[in-house]
Scaffold this active site. Structure first.
Site, PDB file in Angstrom:
ATOM      1  N   LEU A 136       0.833  -1.202   0.000  1.00 30.37           N
ATOM      2  CA  LEU A 136       0.000   0.000   0.000  1.00 30.37           C
ATOM      3  C   LEU A 136       0.871   1.256   0.000  1.00 30.37           C
ATOM      4  CD1 LEU A 136      -2.363  -1.484   2.692  1.00 30.37           C
ATOM      5  CD2 LEU A 136      -2.989  -1.062   0.303  1.00 30.37           C
ATOM      6  N   PRO A 137       0.276   2.419  -0.368  1.00 32.66           N
ATOM      7  CA  PRO A 137       1.107   3.614  -0.517  1.00 32.66           C
ATOM      8  C   PRO A 137       1.813   4.075   0.774  1.00 32.66           C
ATOM      9  CG  PRO A 137      -0.994   3.908  -1.654  1.00 32.66           C
ATOM     10  CD  PRO A 137      -1.101   2.630  -0.865  1.00 32.66           C
ATOM     11  N   THR A 151       6.237   0.732   2.187  1.00 35.02           N
ATOM     12  CA  THR A 151       7.238   1.509   2.930  1.00 35.02           C
ATOM     13  C   THR A 151       6.494   2.516   3.796  1.00 35.02           C
ATOM     14  OG1 THR A 151       8.776   1.347   1.070  1.00 35.02           O
ATOM     15  CG2 THR A 151       9.247   3.023   2.741  1.00 35.02           C
ATOM     16  N   LYS A 195      14.771   0.117   5.455  1.00 38.78           N
ATOM     17  CA  LYS A 195      14.307   0.645   4.164  1.00 38.78           C
ATOM     18  C   LYS A 195      14.392   2.182   4.140  1.00 38.78           C
ATOM     19  CE  LYS A 195      11.939   1.136   0.303  1.00 38.78           C
ATOM     20  NZ  LYS A 195      12.577   1.001  -0.989  1.00 38.78           N
ATOM     21  N   LYS A 201       7.574  11.081   0.336  1.00 37.96           N
ATOM     22  CA  LYS A 201       7.096  10.413   1.560  1.00 37.96           C
ATOM     23  C   LYS A 201       8.255   9.730   2.277  1.00 37.96           C
ATOM     24  CE  LYS A 201       6.033   6.315   1.138  1.00 37.96           C
ATOM     25  NZ  LYS A 201       5.712   4.913   0.958  1.00 37.96           N
TER      26      LYS A 201
END
Ligand code: NAD
Length: 298
Positions: A65-66, A96, A171, A246
């Site tokens: 998902l975003p 992420t 990450k 983001k």
């Protein structure tokens, strides 16, 4: 092979789910945008209309998902995964997101006796298609071993970073570096072009010199240098600029908490904020090259 529920079928999720189908898993798919699931349905996946339906009778649930807000809704919402999934399923979130959300989901899953790992990826759409992604996993040893059995059909390198949330932290560090590297690569190529160098020749020079890096080697941001890079396809993602913004924001948030210095990351984040405000947020993140070009005299 078991049954996998796959939720979030965008640029990354769709090819990852395709690889699970190819490996012989029974795959149930769901995306809030119905259209996204149709191609996978044609390939043999079962298209579901709700989270409740997609997690029914599965061994593993994977979400792609975003951002953190989507993950909280999909896992913890009134009609979310934790309300419907069976106790012996393994939950894997490959989005992420911020480590706090990963820990919150992990805790609430644990309270219901359900296993959860965060397993964000590196390698981009090309890696997702070729099943060569790097997975950076946070979770217990036992859950990591179980997750590895599924993840190895979508990736080549699978790392255990530590407890739940550690995958996201690994990450975030990687993408802080990537944002800086992409900015620097755009800057150096643009400087060369402004001073009469051919970007293909300059790229080859830097690839054999100390400026070599992932963006230059696999994702050249200058159109026409690398045939298969998003730059040579009108910057179609790929990895959208808004997702890079983001991720750099996640890096800055983490740095605020740990009181770490991240001046280069802050600069890269501001470059992307500026670039996105100019209407480029849906373009691939290598389109930052156009920002440098627009600042040049000729
Ligand atoms: P994307 O926007 O293409 O796909 C996200 C999908 O999630 C969309 O299809 C969207 O409709 C779906 N979705 C959103 N809310 C939902 C909900 N409530 N229920 C079900 N589906 C929902 O994004 P992407 O490029 O596939 O990236 C996904 C994640 O992977 C992001 O966190 C991104 O940062 C990370 N990532 C992306 C890349 C890349 O190269 N694109 C590389 C590494 C990591």
């Amino acid at each position: 092979m078991g049954t996998v529920a796959f939720i979030g079928l965008g640029n990354m999720g769709a090819p990852m789910a395709r690889n699970l189908l190819s490996a012989g898993f029974k795959v149930q798919v769901y995306d809030v945008v119905t259209e996204m699931a149709k191609e996978l349905e044609a390939l043999g996946a079962t298209r579901c209309e709700s989270i409740k339906a997609v997690v029914n009778s599965v061994d593993t649930v994977i979400t792609m998902l975003p951002a953190g807000a989507h993950v909280r809704t999909v896992y913890l919402g009134d009609d979310g995964i934790l309300q419907h999934v069976g106790g012996d399923s393994l939950l894997i979130d490959s989005s992420t997101i911020d480590p706090e959300t990963a820990r919150l989901v992990g805790l609430q899953a644990h309270e219901k006796g359900i296993s959860f790992t965060d397993a964000p990826v590196s390698g981009g759409v090309a890696g997702a298609k070729a099943a060569t992604l790097t997975f950076i996993v946070g979770g217990s040893e036992q859950d990591f071993s179980k997750a590895e059995q599924v993840l190895r059909h979508m990736g080549k390198n699978i790392f255990h970073a530590g407890e739940v949330g550690s995958g996201q932290m690994g990450k975030i560090c990687n993408n802080l570096m990537l944002g800086i590297l992409m900015s620097g690569t755009c800057e150096a190529l643009n400087l060369g072009i402004d001073n009469g160098l051919d970007p293909k020749v300059l790229s080859n020079i830097m690839l054999q010199s100390s400026g070599r890096n992932w963006a230059l080697e696999l994702y050249n941001p200058c159109p026409g240098v690398m045939e298969n890079a998003p730059a040579s396809n009108q910057y179609q993602p790929g990895f959208m600029s808004k997702l890079m913004l983001k991720d750099l924001g996640l890096g800055l948030e983490a740095a605020t908490k740990s009181q770490s210095s991240v001046p280069m990351g802050a600069l890269a984040r501001n470059l992307y904020a500026f670039h996105n405000m100019n209407g480029n947020e849906e373009l691939d993140f290598s389109s930052l090259f156009e920002f440098y070009q627009s600042q040049s005299k000729s």
